[in-house]
Design a protein around this motif. Sequence first.
Motif, PDB file in Angstrom:
ATOM      1  N   GLU A  90       0.829  -1.208   0.000  1.00  0.00           N
ATOM      2  CA  GLU A  90       0.000   0.000   0.000  1.00  0.00           C
ATOM      3  C   GLU A  90       0.864   1.259   0.000  1.00  0.00           C
ATOM      4  O   GLU A  90       0.533   2.251  -0.654  1.00  0.00           O
ATOM      5  CB  GLU A  90      -0.961  -0.005   1.180  1.00  0.00           C
ATOM      6  CG  GLU A  90      -2.038  -1.075   1.076  1.00  0.00           C
ATOM      7  CD  GLU A  90      -3.087  -0.966   2.151  1.00  0.00           C
ATOM      8  OE1 GLU A  90      -3.150   0.088   2.826  1.00  0.00           O
ATOM      9  OE2 GLU A  90      -3.852  -1.925   2.331  1.00  0.00           O
ATOM     10  N   GLN A  93       1.955   1.709  -3.466  1.00  0.00           N
ATOM     11  CA  GLN A  93       0.871   2.269  -4.269  1.00  0.00           C
ATOM     12  C   GLN A  93       0.813   3.785  -4.093  1.00  0.00           C
ATOM     13  O   GLN A  93       0.614   4.527  -5.066  1.00  0.00           O
ATOM     14  CB  GLN A  93      -0.461   1.642  -3.870  1.00  0.00           C
ATOM     15  CG  GLN A  93      -0.614   0.181  -4.257  1.00  0.00           C
ATOM     16  CD  GLN A  93      -1.881  -0.430  -3.695  1.00  0.00           C
ATOM     17  OE1 GLN A  93      -2.842   0.260  -3.355  1.00  0.00           O
ATOM     18  NE2 GLN A  93      -1.898  -1.751  -3.577  1.00  0.00           N
ATOM     19  N   CYS A  94       0.974   4.260  -2.855  1.00  0.00           N
ATOM     20  CA  CYS A  94       1.011   5.715  -2.611  1.00  0.00           C
ATOM     21  C   CYS A  94       2.182   6.346  -3.342  1.00  0.00           C
ATOM     22  O   CYS A  94       2.037   7.393  -3.995  1.00  0.00           O
ATOM     23  CB  CYS A  94       1.128   5.996  -1.111  1.00  0.00           C
ATOM     24  SG  CYS A  94      -0.311   5.550  -0.143  1.00  0.00           S
ATOM     25  N   LEU A 292      -4.622   6.877  -0.428  1.00  0.00           N
ATOM     26  CA  LEU A 292      -5.400   5.759  -0.953  1.00  0.00           C
ATOM     27  C   LEU A 292      -6.894   5.993  -0.784  1.00  0.00           C
ATOM     28  O   LEU A 292      -7.696   5.610  -1.657  1.00  0.00           O
ATOM     29  CB  LEU A 292      -4.983   4.460  -0.260  1.00  0.00           C
ATOM     30  CG  LEU A 292      -3.546   4.000  -0.520  1.00  0.00           C
ATOM     31  CD1 LEU A 292      -3.262   2.689   0.209  1.00  0.00           C
ATOM     32  CD2 LEU A 292      -3.274   3.847  -2.010  1.00  0.00           C
ATOM     33  N   GLU A 296      -9.665   6.234  -3.783  1.00  0.00           N
ATOM     34  CA  GLU A 296     -10.845   5.367  -3.713  1.00  0.00           C
ATOM     35  C   GLU A 296     -12.133   6.177  -3.845  1.00  0.00           C
ATOM     36  O   GLU A 296     -13.072   5.767  -4.537  1.00  0.00           O
ATOM     37  CB  GLU A 296     -10.851   4.594  -2.397  1.00  0.00           C
ATOM     38  CG  GLU A 296     -12.070   3.701  -2.199  1.00  0.00           C
ATOM     39  CD  GLU A 296     -12.098   3.043  -0.832  1.00  0.00           C
ATOM     40  OE1 GLU A 296     -13.169   2.554  -0.426  1.00  0.00           O
ATOM     41  OE2 GLU A 296     -11.052   3.027  -0.143  1.00  0.00           O
TER      42      GLU A 296
END
Length: 327
Positions: A90, A93-94, A292, A296
Amino acid sequence: MVKTFEELVEIAEMAKVKRLDKSDYLHFNKKLRIKTMINRSKGKGNVRGILYKLPVLPLIFYKYSVHSRYNKIRSNSDMLINDFNACKEEYYQCFQLFSDTKSKETFLNILAGEMLLDSRYGIQLATQSIGYDVKLLESERESFIKAGEIFVDCGAFTGDTLIELISERKIPKKYFAFEPDYQNYKKCKKVFSGSSIQEGNVYNVGCYNISGKLKFSGGEASGSKISEKGKFTIDVVKIDDVIKEPITTIKMDVEGSEYYALNGCAQLIKEYKPKLAISVYHLPTDYRKIPLLIKELNPNYSQFYIRWLGDTYSELFGFNEVVLFVK
């Protein structure tokens, strides 16, 4: 400086062993921490504010206060290290979300500095000025915030952001402010009433993912926050329950409640895709959770930037004024 995500992974794996001990923490962070203490005391008429005007006293206060607070910043370091090692994918991903090299370097080095308790990782990242009226890329002619915005100010404090925008001739078309501390609210209301802005309002409430009442720790010039340990009860609102019209920009600095407050304006974010300037430094895990969450809430956001809007360091939060810009 840390240049790659792989370097940060290596730092995280050894951070609890290699981070600064109390003695080195006192030595290496002294300069930035004293600057923080002096900045916080500016304009205050209390005893500490007066004493800090004497050059030697911030050094004395720092030396004796940092020892009692070292365990706090070490606890934050533990939280970040544990979270990073458990959620590497995660965090990656950031990292991949960020749109420019400066943001990627800022993300890597702020995290490294927080893990290792070492402010030196941030020295080359500082913008040297605190404010939201920034140009994110050297090639950009216009700043992030423009004149004529429909501006939502979450954690409006005393109206300092509005004052900044007015001084930069970026006067909003409409201004909606949310500030739970009553004394700060009155000052912000005065700034708004004295401006040329004809539309909007200032609300004496906090921002959250519910509308109701919550515990609040207040009584400080800044840093008041929603907390289960708070001595006061305040009204909080979902911004979606208050604003029912298009908006262009949301600025949010709500002392650790940003994740919940963003969920409280999810509908506005989904429907209008406003530009976002969100503080991410209050909780160690916000560096992962907030980018995130925003992606989203509205996958159409394509530009993510992170900046350290200052050059001060706190023994409670580490790097102060780290802001995520999204558009």
